[in-house]
Design an enzyme around this catalytic site. Structure first.
Site, PDB file in Angstrom:
ATOM      1  CB  CYS A 116      -0.961   0.001   1.177  1.00 50.60           C
ATOM      2  SG  CYS A 116      -2.026  -1.440   1.200  1.00 50.60           S
ATOM      3  CG  HIS A 257      -2.959   3.431   2.511  1.00 50.95           C
ATOM      4  ND1 HIS A 257      -3.599   3.127   1.323  1.00 50.95           N
ATOM      5  CD2 HIS A 257      -2.950   2.290   3.259  1.00 50.95           C
ATOM      6  CE1 HIS A 257      -3.958   1.852   1.361  1.00 50.95           C
ATOM      7  NE2 HIS A 257      -3.578   1.328   2.516  1.00 50.95           N
ATOM      8  CG  ASN A 287      -6.494  -0.758   1.827  1.00 52.20           C
ATOM      9  OD1 ASN A 287      -5.882  -0.350   0.845  1.00 52.20           O
ATOM     10  ND2 ASN A 287      -5.899  -1.252   2.896  1.00 52.20           N
TER      11      ASN A 287
HETATM   12  N1  COA Z   1     -18.130  -8.348  10.722  1.00 54.72           N
HETATM   13  C1  COA Z   1     -18.463  -8.593  11.994  1.00 54.72           C
HETATM   14  N2  COA Z   1     -17.594  -8.929  12.942  1.00 54.72           N
HETATM   15  C2  COA Z   1     -16.304  -9.016  12.574  1.00 54.72           C
HETATM   16  C3  COA Z   1     -15.865  -8.759  11.257  1.00 54.72           C
HETATM   17  C4  COA Z   1     -16.842  -8.420  10.320  1.00 54.72           C
HETATM   18  N3  COA Z   1     -16.548  -8.146   9.042  1.00 54.72           N
HETATM   19  N4  COA Z   1     -14.534  -8.908  11.206  1.00 54.72           N
HETATM   20  C5  COA Z   1     -14.135  -9.243  12.443  1.00 54.72           C
HETATM   21  N5  COA Z   1     -15.192  -9.311  13.265  1.00 54.72           N
HETATM   22  C6  COA Z   1     -15.217  -9.651  14.678  1.00 54.72           C
HETATM   23  C7  COA Z   1     -13.982 -10.386  15.108  1.00 54.72           C
HETATM   24  O1  COA Z   1     -14.113 -11.761  14.837  1.00 54.72           O
HETATM   25  C8  COA Z   1     -13.950 -10.092  16.597  1.00 54.72           C
HETATM   26  O2  COA Z   1     -14.815 -10.966  17.241  1.00 54.72           O
HETATM   27  P1  COA Z   1     -14.397 -11.593  18.675  1.00 54.72           P
HETATM   28  O3  COA Z   1     -14.221 -10.409  19.578  1.00 54.72           O
HETATM   29  O4  COA Z   1     -15.573 -12.446  18.988  1.00 54.72           O
HETATM   30  O5  COA Z   1     -13.121 -12.332  18.416  1.00 54.72           O
HETATM   31  C9  COA Z   1     -14.550  -8.685  16.683  1.00 54.72           C
HETATM   32  O6  COA Z   1     -15.208  -8.463  15.438  1.00 54.72           O
HETATM   33  C10 COA Z   1     -13.553  -7.584  16.902  1.00 54.72           C
HETATM   34  O7  COA Z   1     -12.485  -7.765  16.012  1.00 54.72           O
HETATM   35  P2  COA Z   1     -11.214  -6.911  16.123  1.00 54.72           P
HETATM   36  O8  COA Z   1     -10.167  -7.482  15.227  1.00 54.72           O
HETATM   37  O9  COA Z   1     -10.871  -6.668  17.554  1.00 54.72           O
HETATM   38  O10 COA Z   1     -11.744  -5.525  15.536  1.00 54.72           O
HETATM   39  P3  COA Z   1     -10.964  -4.220  15.303  1.00 54.72           P
HETATM   40  O11 COA Z   1     -11.616  -3.130  16.033  1.00 54.72           O
HETATM   41  O12 COA Z   1      -9.471  -4.380  15.485  1.00 54.72           O
HETATM   42  O13 COA Z   1     -11.202  -3.960  13.734  1.00 54.72           O
HETATM   43  C11 COA Z   1     -10.066  -4.164  11.643  1.00 54.72           C
HETATM   44  C12 COA Z   1     -10.742  -4.892  12.793  1.00 54.72           C
HETATM   45  C13 COA Z   1      -9.516  -5.215  10.691  1.00 54.72           C
HETATM   46  C14 COA Z   1     -11.101  -3.303  10.948  1.00 54.72           C
HETATM   47  C15 COA Z   1      -8.920  -3.267  12.188  1.00 54.72           C
HETATM   48  O14 COA Z   1      -8.110  -3.991  13.066  1.00 54.72           O
HETATM   49  C16 COA Z   1      -8.077  -2.705  11.087  1.00 54.72           C
HETATM   50  O15 COA Z   1      -8.531  -1.931  10.265  1.00 54.72           O
HETATM   51  N6  COA Z   1      -6.750  -3.024  11.096  1.00 54.72           N
HETATM   52  C17 COA Z   1      -5.849  -2.507  10.091  1.00 54.72           C
HETATM   53  C18 COA Z   1      -6.039  -3.260   8.823  1.00 54.72           C
HETATM   54  C19 COA Z   1      -5.414  -2.575   7.646  1.00 54.72           C
HETATM   55  O16 COA Z   1      -5.388  -1.375   7.564  1.00 54.72           O
HETATM   56  N7  COA Z   1      -4.943  -3.368   6.700  1.00 54.72           N
HETATM   57  C20 COA Z   1      -4.417  -2.896   5.487  1.00 54.72           C
HETATM   58  C21 COA Z   1      -3.015  -2.506   5.605  1.00 54.72           C
HETATM   59  S1  COA Z   1      -2.512  -1.633   4.181  1.00 54.72           S
END
Ligand code: COA
Length: 330
Positions: A116, A257, A287
């Site tokens: 990215c 980004h 993204n």
């Molecule tokens: N719908 C519903 N629930 C979901 C889900 C979805 N699409 N995806 C994950 N969950 C659930 C998880 O399973 C977890 O459940 P649990 O607590 O029972 O285990 C819960 O939601 C919370 O997940 P968590 O990972 O703690 O959420 P978060 O607040 O960290 O958000 C992301 C998840 C992926 C959105 C966030 O971590 C993120 O954006 N990270 C950076 C990713 C990124 O930018 N990647 C690209 C790099 S260039």
């Protein structure tokens, strides 16, 4: 003394026609439109038609950038395509783009993969090549078909990504202190396992079993990526401002980004730059990896958010984890 500044002569972008909303995704996986929006800021994303690949989108964005720059394909002597989703593993998609656009055979054409952060890496590379005096006009493209490498059954990743392309045309100026005035690139190579595709490369070539297991799809440790992303973007932005003796309040627009609105908000808070000076369009694109910064840059310019004399800060992070920032004085 003759200065060789590298300036942006034109921008362009392209998004596939098909829009997939959070509502539509919630019909096929265990998620809700609210969860996706509140955790990421994304409402919808563009997804390619089955016969559309990365080079097709790159060509459309490049045509728009060439038109904006009032230049022809024949004027280009350098093409860098930032992508992690080339049409084929071999050859570089840049060569396919060159051929489709009719860019001359004397032009240097290559792909660059910094995930990215790829567009900022490519912009800095092309800018250095232009400033060397050896290249006259460069086309720098970020294009991705992420829909081809996400596991549409994995709700933790598939809701976040989209397809698209953005491009800029670069040229020389004898005026000092304009255009791409600086960039800072780096990587945390100790964190390659936070965002990766396990199989299908030279370490583990694809097998029937690896494909059945879905190991040719992207895997991500979202929470860890989130933390490192905020740190990397904050540092990359601070470093470049410091290097150029600029204060945050001298930056008229930040083009980050577009991965997650909460990441952008955290970076804004750390840098003490108000959110209204960040260009955000991830609600409409998700993204798009290396395409996200050039798409946002093109939209911001065309929306009149960038004026003569402004200083724009680009900042990104990506798998690797790579990071990069760049300053543009218009
Ligand atoms: N719908 C519903 N629930 C979901 C889900 C979805 N699409 N995806 C994950 N969950 C659930 C998880 O399973 C977890 O459940 P649990 O607590 O029972 O285990 C819960 O939601 C919370 O997940 P968590 O990972 O703690 O959420 P978060 O607040 O960290 O958000 C992301 C998840 C992926 C959105 C966030 O971590 C993120 O954006 N990270 C950076 C990713 C990124 O930018 N990647 C690209 C790099 S260039």
């Amino acid at each position: 003394m003759v200065h060789n500044s590298c300036v942006i002569l034109g921008t362009g972008s392209y998004a596939p026609a098909r829009v997939v909303t959070n509502d539509e995704l919630a019909k096929t996986i265990d998620t809700s439109p609210e969860w996706i929006f509140t955790r990421s800021g994304i409402r919808e994303r563009h997804i390619t038609a089955p016969n559309e690949a990365t080079s097709d989108m790159a060509v459309e964005a490049a045509k728009a950038a060439l038109h904006d720059a009032k230049l022809a394909a024949a004027d280009i002597d350098l093409l860098i395509l930032a992508t992690l989703t080339p049409d084929l593993l071999l050859p570089a998609a840049a060569c396919q783009v060159q051929h489709k656009l009719g860019i001359p055979t004397h032009a240097a054409c290559f792909d660059l993969n910094a995930a990215c952060s790829g567009f900022i890496y490519a912009l800095d590379t092309a800018s250095a090549m232009i400033q060397s005096g050896r290249y006259k006009h460069a086309l720098v493209i970020g294009a991705e078909k992420l829909s081809a490498i996400v596991d549409w059954k994995d709700r933790t990743t598939c809701v976040l990504f989209g397809d698209g392309a953005g491009a800029v045309v670069l040229g020389r100026s004898t005026k000092a202190g304009v255009g791409v005035i600086g960039a800072k690139l780096g990587a945390y190579g100790d964190s390659t396992d936070l965002l990766y595709i396990p199989k299908g490369g030279s370490r583990h070539p694809a097998t029937a079993a690896s494909i059945a297991a879905g190991d040719h799809f992207m895997k991500m440790k979202g929470k860890e990526v989130f933390k490192l992303a905020v740190r990397a973007m904050d540092e990359a932005a601070r470093d470049i401002l410091e290097q150029h003796h600029l204060r945050a309040d001298q930056i008229t627009l930040v083009i980050p980004h577009q991965a997650n609105l909460r990441i952008i908000e955290a970076v804004a808070q750390y840098l003490e730059i108000p959110m209204d000076r960040f260009y955000v369009n991830l609600d409409r694109y998700g993204n798009t990896s290396s395409a996200s910064v050039p798409i946002a840059l093109d939209e911001a310019r065309k929306a009149g958010r960038i004026k003569h004399g402004d200083i724009t800060l680009l900042v990104a992070f990506g798998a690797g984890l790579t990071y990069g920032s760049a300053l543009i004085r218009w």
